[in-house]
Design a protein around this motif. Structure first.
Motif, PDB file in Angstrom:
ATOM      1  N   PHE A 206       0.826  -1.209   0.000  1.00  0.00           N
ATOM      2  CA  PHE A 206       0.000   0.000   0.000  1.00  0.00           C
ATOM      3  C   PHE A 206       0.866   1.268   0.000  1.00  0.00           C
ATOM      4  N   VAL A 207       1.864   1.297   0.874  1.00  0.00           N
ATOM      5  CA  VAL A 207       2.688   2.503   0.992  1.00  0.00           C
ATOM      6  C   VAL A 207       3.607   2.645  -0.230  1.00  0.00           C
ATOM      7  N   ALA A 208       4.062   1.530  -0.780  1.00  0.00           N
ATOM      8  CA  ALA A 208       4.817   1.607  -2.039  1.00  0.00           C
ATOM      9  C   ALA A 208       3.963   2.251  -3.123  1.00  0.00           C
ATOM     10  N   LEU A 209       2.700   1.877  -3.203  1.00  0.00           N
ATOM     11  CA  LEU A 209       1.795   2.498  -4.185  1.00  0.00           C
ATOM     12  C   LEU A 209       1.651   3.992  -3.928  1.00  0.00           C
ATOM     13  N   CYS A 210       1.587   4.380  -2.649  1.00  0.00           N
ATOM     14  CA  CYS A 210       1.495   5.811  -2.328  1.00  0.00           C
ATOM     15  C   CYS A 210       2.692   6.580  -2.887  1.00  0.00           C
ATOM     16  N   TYR A 211       3.868   5.972  -2.838  1.00  0.00           N
ATOM     17  CA  TYR A 211       5.073   6.608  -3.390  1.00  0.00           C
ATOM     18  C   TYR A 211       4.896   6.873  -4.884  1.00  0.00           C
ATOM     19  N   PHE A 212       4.452   5.851  -5.621  1.00  0.00           N
ATOM     20  CA  PHE A 212       4.301   6.009  -7.068  1.00  0.00           C
ATOM     21  C   PHE A 212       3.180   6.989  -7.404  1.00  0.00           C
ATOM     22  N   ILE A 213       2.106   6.967  -6.609  1.00  0.00           N
ATOM     23  CA  ILE A 213       1.008   7.922  -6.824  1.00  0.00           C
ATOM     24  C   ILE A 213       1.494   9.353  -6.605  1.00  0.00           C
ATOM     25  N   ALA A 214       2.212   9.573  -5.508  1.00  0.00           N
ATOM     26  CA  ALA A 214       2.688  10.918  -5.169  1.00  0.00           C
ATOM     27  C   ALA A 214       3.673  11.441  -6.195  1.00  0.00           C
ATOM     28  N   ASN A 215       4.377  10.538  -6.856  1.00  0.00           N
ATOM     29  CA  ASN A 215       5.377  10.949  -7.845  1.00  0.00           C
ATOM     30  C   ASN A 215       4.861  10.849  -9.285  1.00  0.00           C
ATOM     31  N   ASP A 216       3.538  10.769  -9.415  1.00  0.00           N
ATOM     32  CA  ASP A 216       2.849  10.879 -10.715  1.00  0.00           C
ATOM     33  C   ASP A 216       3.263   9.820 -11.723  1.00  0.00           C
ATOM     34  N   TYR A 217       3.519   8.613 -11.254  1.00  0.00           N
ATOM     35  CA  TYR A 217       3.794   7.506 -12.181  1.00  0.00           C
ATOM     36  C   TYR A 217       2.515   7.141 -12.920  1.00  0.00           C
ATOM     37  N   GLN A 218       2.657   6.727 -14.166  1.00  0.00           N
ATOM     38  CA  GLN A 218       1.509   6.231 -14.904  1.00  0.00           C
ATOM     39  C   GLN A 218       1.128   4.856 -14.354  1.00  0.00           C
ATOM     40  N   MET A 219      -0.108   4.726 -13.922  1.00  0.00           N
ATOM     41  CA  MET A 219      -0.568   3.470 -13.339  1.00  0.00           C
ATOM     42  C   MET A 219      -2.082   3.419 -13.388  1.00  0.00           C
TER      43      MET A 219
ATOM     44  N   ARG B 136       5.398 -18.858   3.742  1.00  0.00           N
ATOM     45  CA  ARG B 136       6.170 -18.056   4.694  1.00  0.00           C
ATOM     46  C   ARG B 136       7.181 -17.174   3.973  1.00  0.00           C
ATOM     47  N   GLU B 137       7.774 -17.686   2.927  1.00  0.00           N
ATOM     48  CA  GLU B 137       8.738 -16.870   2.177  1.00  0.00           C
ATOM     49  C   GLU B 137       8.041 -15.697   1.501  1.00  0.00           C
ATOM     50  N   ILE B 138       6.871 -15.947   0.898  1.00  0.00           N
ATOM     51  CA  ILE B 138       6.117 -14.883   0.236  1.00  0.00           C
ATOM     52  C   ILE B 138       5.656 -13.832   1.246  1.00  0.00           C
ATOM     53  N   ALA B 139       5.164 -14.317   2.398  1.00  0.00           N
ATOM     54  CA  ALA B 139       4.575 -13.418   3.385  1.00  0.00           C
ATOM     55  C   ALA B 139       5.574 -12.422   3.946  1.00  0.00           C
ATOM     56  N   PHE B 140       6.850 -12.816   4.036  1.00  0.00           N
ATOM     57  CA  PHE B 140       7.813 -11.964   4.740  1.00  0.00           C
ATOM     58  C   PHE B 140       8.983 -11.499   3.864  1.00  0.00           C
ATOM     59  N   ASP B 141       8.853 -11.674   2.549  1.00  0.00           N
ATOM     60  CA  ASP B 141       9.867 -11.170   1.620  1.00  0.00           C
ATOM     61  C   ASP B 141       9.350  -9.929   0.889  1.00  0.00           C
ATOM     62  N   TYR B 142       8.398  -9.238   1.509  1.00  0.00           N
ATOM     63  CA  TYR B 142       7.715  -8.137   0.829  1.00  0.00           C
ATOM     64  C   TYR B 142       8.635  -6.961   0.504  1.00  0.00           C
ATOM     65  N   ALA B 143       9.693  -6.763   1.294  1.00  0.00           N
ATOM     66  CA  ALA B 143      10.593  -5.633   1.026  1.00  0.00           C
ATOM     67  C   ALA B 143      11.323  -5.823  -0.293  1.00  0.00           C
ATOM     68  N   ASN B 144      11.523  -7.064  -0.700  1.00  0.00           N
ATOM     69  CA  ASN B 144      12.110  -7.343  -2.015  1.00  0.00           C
ATOM     70  C   ASN B 144      11.036  -7.338  -3.102  1.00  0.00           C
ATOM     71  N   GLU B 145       9.883  -7.934  -2.800  1.00  0.00           N
ATOM     72  CA  GLU B 145       8.812  -8.023  -3.796  1.00  0.00           C
ATOM     73  C   GLU B 145       8.363  -6.642  -4.260  1.00  0.00           C
ATOM     74  N   TYR B 146       8.282  -5.695  -3.327  1.00  0.00           N
ATOM     75  CA  TYR B 146       7.756  -4.363  -3.650  1.00  0.00           C
ATOM     76  C   TYR B 146       8.803  -3.266  -3.483  1.00  0.00           C
ATOM     77  N   SER B 147      10.048  -3.599  -3.668  1.00  0.00           N
ATOM     78  CA  SER B 147      11.097  -2.585  -3.522  1.00  0.00           C
ATOM     79  C   SER B 147      11.040  -1.583  -4.671  1.00  0.00           C
ATOM     80  N   LYS B 148      11.598  -0.412  -4.429  1.00  0.00           N
ATOM     81  CA  LYS B 148      11.625   0.644  -5.431  1.00  0.00           C
ATOM     82  C   LYS B 148      12.393   0.219  -6.682  1.00  0.00           C
ATOM     83  N   ASP B 149      13.347  -0.694  -6.507  1.00  0.00           N
ATOM     84  CA  ASP B 149      14.192  -1.126  -7.624  1.00  0.00           C
ATOM     85  C   ASP B 149      13.529  -2.188  -8.496  1.00  0.00           C
ATOM     86  N   THR B 150      12.537  -2.925  -7.944  1.00  0.00           N
ATOM     87  CA  THR B 150      11.977  -4.053  -8.688  1.00  0.00           C
ATOM     88  C   THR B 150      10.489  -3.902  -8.996  1.00  0.00           C
ATOM     89  N   TYR B 151       9.756  -3.175  -8.177  1.00  0.00           N
ATOM     90  CA  TYR B 151       8.303  -3.151  -8.345  1.00  0.00           C
ATOM     91  C   TYR B 151       7.868  -2.026  -9.263  1.00  0.00           C
TER      92      TYR B 151
END
Length: 345
Positions: free
Chosen positions: A268-281, A323-338
């Motif tokens: 959710f907060v990663a999306l807020c970053y992209f919204i605030a920075n006017d990314y096309q989505m 368990r890996e999916i549930a707690f690897d979110y910082a990689n899944e939604y990082s600024k560099d990959t998501y």
């Protein structure tokens, strides 16, 4: 030497102003949440705080104790503060449309989480609650095929689309199977309330076959009610929080659906970053969920073709994968990959 001292003094005097400018440049998100008592909401906050740290944003947290009027006041307060984005976990989606439009008309972006709000220009971040609950109901029907008895459903609160869609999907499927008596109770997003209404459900029905709870935070109260009853009643839940996964491993839950509250809080907060920075989505972004069950149950589900619901392929994973999916979110939604989904429309 005198000139050097003058330069150093000028730099020192400028530091507070530089620090203030840095704070002012930071994206500020106003978090208008239902409350912070349920473990699921606490998990969302944990993931969101981590995302804010990683993305360099400031979060202002406000709860409303489940009151739509209080939530409207919170949102209007954020409008007056001129935050960059308002993130809303809605008490009642219909009751918030007008104030959400007030925010977007004032030039403030809005992200509705979990429950989509039909405003004029807001963003939504949702998950497939309706389909997930239809899947759970189909699997439960298969497990008790040929039997008769009561199936319990612990929903949360009317008006919240997460609760409404999870309840609606489950009830629609169960309506096809007249051998079951479906009893729905409301846990109000609270473990103690969920325990109380489940106790009433069990005491009023001596033929309970299974109880499904729509949220892990409430499910811990449901489990206590079952244990206190002294009866062996299988149950299932939704969210894939750490304790929910542990309960699956202990054999208390036979089926679990993984969103992962810390995971979606980060998203959710990663999306807020992209919204605030006017990314096309796209205005509405969708999360992927995962189904956790035994290998034996998975084989039965796939053999019956129940792993496809309304044309959507269910993703079934092992407990370790969950368990890996549930707690690897910082990689899944990082600024560099998501990258948020953009369909070009």
């Amino acid at each position: 030497m005198k000139r050097i001292l003058v330069v150093l003094l000028a730099v020192i005097l400028a530091l507070p102003a530089m620090a203030i400018a840095e704070v002012e440049d930071k994206t500020v998100i106003g978090m208008a949440m239902i409350d912070y008592t349920n473990t699921g909401f606490i998990g969302i906050k944990t993931g969101a705080d981590k995302a804010a740290e990683d993305y360099g944003m400031e979060l202002i947290w406000k709860g409303c104790d489940g009151s739509v009027d209080s939530q409207i006041d919170v949102i209007r307060g954020f409008i007056q503060q001129q935050v960059d984005v308002i993130m809303i976990d809605s008490v009642d989606v219909n009751g918030l449309v007008d104030v959400v439009n007030e925010a977007t008309e004032a030039g403030i972006d809005v992200l509705a989480i979990g429950s989509a709000i039909a405003g004029n220009d807001n963003f939504n971040a949702v998950y497939p609650d309706y389909i997930d609950s239809k899947f759970a109901a189909e699997v439960i029907n298969m497990m008790y095929e040929g039997q008769e008895g009561t199936i319990g459903l612990v929903a949360a609160a009317p008006g919240n689309l997460v609760s409404d869609n999870r309840q609606r999907g489950f009830e629609e499927v169960m309506a096809k199977y007249p051998n079951f008596n479906l009893v729905t109770v409301l846990g109000q997003w609270d473990a103690s309330t969920a325990m109380s209404v489940t106790e009433d459900l069990i005491n009023s029905n001596d033929d309970v076959l299974h109880i499904h709870c729509i949220q892990d935070g409430m499910s811990y109260g449901v489990l206590r009610a079952i244990q206190n009853s002294g009866r062996e009643i299988p149950m299932s839940s939704n969210d894939g929080d750490e304790e929910g996964l542990n309960n699956f491993e202990r054999g208390y839950y036979v089926l679990e659906n993984l969103n992962g509250n810390e995971r979606i809080g980060y998203w959710f907060v990663a999306l807020c970053y992209f919204i605030a920075n006017d990314y096309q989505m796209d205005k509405t972004q969708y999360d992927t969920t995962y189904k956790i069950m035994s290998e034996e149950l998975k084989a039965q589900v796939e053999e019956r073709g129940l792993d496809v619901i309304d044309g959507v392929q269910m993703v079934i994973v092992t407990l370790d994968e969950a368990r890996e999916i549930a707690f690897d979110y910082a990689n899944e939604y990082s600024k560099d990959t998501y990258v948020p989904v953009y369909s070009g429309e």
